[in-house]
Design an enzyme around this catalytic site. Structure first.
Site, PDB file in Angstrom:
ATOM      1  N   ASP A  46      31.625 -22.776  64.347  1.00  0.00           N
ATOM      2  CA  ASP A  46      30.851 -23.405  63.278  1.00  0.00           C
ATOM      3  C   ASP A  46      31.501 -24.743  62.945  1.00  0.00           C
ATOM      4  OD1 ASP A  46      29.881 -24.095  60.556  1.00  0.00           O
ATOM      5  OD2 ASP A  46      28.947 -22.112  60.666  1.00  0.00           O
ATOM      6  N   HIS A  94      21.506 -16.046  63.862  1.00  0.00           N
ATOM      7  CA  HIS A  94      22.917 -16.156  64.253  1.00  0.00           C
ATOM      8  C   HIS A  94      23.772 -15.236  63.402  1.00  0.00           C
ATOM      9  CE1 HIS A  94      21.960 -19.300  61.305  1.00  0.00           C
ATOM     10  NE2 HIS A  94      23.182 -19.148  60.822  1.00  0.00           N
TER      11      HIS A  94
HETATM   12  P1  AMP Z   1      23.097 -20.499  57.801  1.00  0.00           P
HETATM   13  O1  AMP Z   1      21.795 -20.824  58.493  1.00  0.00           O
HETATM   14  O2  AMP Z   1      22.940 -20.471  56.310  1.00  0.00           O
HETATM   15  O3  AMP Z   1      23.730 -19.249  58.337  1.00  0.00           O
HETATM   16  O4  AMP Z   1      24.097 -21.715  58.088  1.00  0.00           O
HETATM   17  C1  AMP Z   1      24.099 -22.366  59.333  1.00  0.00           C
HETATM   18  C2  AMP Z   1      25.507 -22.585  59.807  1.00  0.00           C
HETATM   19  O5  AMP Z   1      25.428 -23.380  60.986  1.00  0.00           O
HETATM   20  C3  AMP Z   1      26.406 -23.349  58.820  1.00  0.00           C
HETATM   21  O6  AMP Z   1      27.601 -22.621  58.598  1.00  0.00           O
HETATM   22  C4  AMP Z   1      26.664 -24.683  59.510  1.00  0.00           C
HETATM   23  O7  AMP Z   1      27.955 -25.190  59.258  1.00  0.00           O
HETATM   24  C5  AMP Z   1      26.458 -24.331  60.975  1.00  0.00           C
HETATM   25  N1  AMP Z   1      26.032 -25.469  61.790  1.00  0.00           N
HETATM   26  C6  AMP Z   1      25.014 -26.314  61.554  1.00  0.00           C
HETATM   27  N2  AMP Z   1      24.921 -27.243  62.512  1.00  0.00           N
HETATM   28  C7  AMP Z   1      25.914 -26.968  63.398  1.00  0.00           C
HETATM   29  C8  AMP Z   1      26.358 -27.567  64.616  1.00  0.00           C
HETATM   30  N3  AMP Z   1      25.756 -28.652  65.119  1.00  0.00           N
HETATM   31  N4  AMP Z   1      27.416 -27.016  65.248  1.00  0.00           N
HETATM   32  C9  AMP Z   1      28.041 -25.926  64.747  1.00  0.00           C
HETATM   33  N5  AMP Z   1      27.666 -25.316  63.608  1.00  0.00           N
HETATM   34  C10 AMP Z   1      26.627 -25.831  62.936  1.00  0.00           C
END
Ligand code: AMP
Length: 130
Positions: free
Chosen positions: A28, A92
């Site tokens: 993440d 995820h």
């Molecule tokens: P959630 O959908 O609430 O579970 O949150 C989405 C997660 O994806 C968050 O913790 C973000 O930090 C992570 N995230 C978003 N974009 C990216 C990326 N490009 N690479 C890695 N993690 C990401």
């Protein structure tokens, strides 16, 4: 196409941990703790409980392998498991190495994580993935 599908396709860089035919794992980018990893299905589905029974079962087993690699690579008591999905509409599982309960506080993320440290952590987890 979701941002996670673009990561899987190699269009957006990531700190990759592992993949198989159906699943992909990467750090993440805004970790709540060092080693915070996301496990995603390559097949794009928004809500995790809309996955088929077979997909959800297989995703859990893939996440188990990733969690074992995290546990082997990083000092922690256990690896915590959370599903949020409020930000990215691509199912995820969050895996977070834990020493205590506060390590899984999603309202406190590591600010501006050092890219070199992220790279080293990804490498350490990757090398323990079986
Ligand atoms: P959630 O959908 O609430 O579970 O949150 C989405 C997660 O994806 C968050 O913790 C973000 O930090 C992570 N995230 C978003 N974009 C990216 C990326 N490009 N690479 C890695 N993690 C990401």
């Amino acid at each position: 196409m979701t941002i996670f599908s673009r990561i899987i396709a190699g269009e957006i860089p990531c700190y990759k941990i592992a993949e198989d035919d159906n699943f992909f794992a990467f750090l993440d980018i805004n970790p709540v703790n060092w080693g915070h990893t996301l496990v995603v299905p390559k097949h794009e589905t928004d809500y995790i409980f809309d996955l088929s029974d077979e997909e959800l079962s297989a995703m859990t087993l893939f996440a188990k392998r990733v969690a074992k690699a995290i546990k082997a690579a990083l000092p922690c008591r256990k690896v915590g498991v959370t599903v949020l999905g409020l930000e990215v509409p691509h199912a995820h599982i969050h895996l977070v190495p834990l020493k205590n309960e506060g390590d899984m506080d999603f309202s406190h993320k590591i600010s501006d994580p050092d890219p070199e440290k992220m790279k080293q952590i990804a490498e350490a987890i990757r090398s323990n993935f079986e």
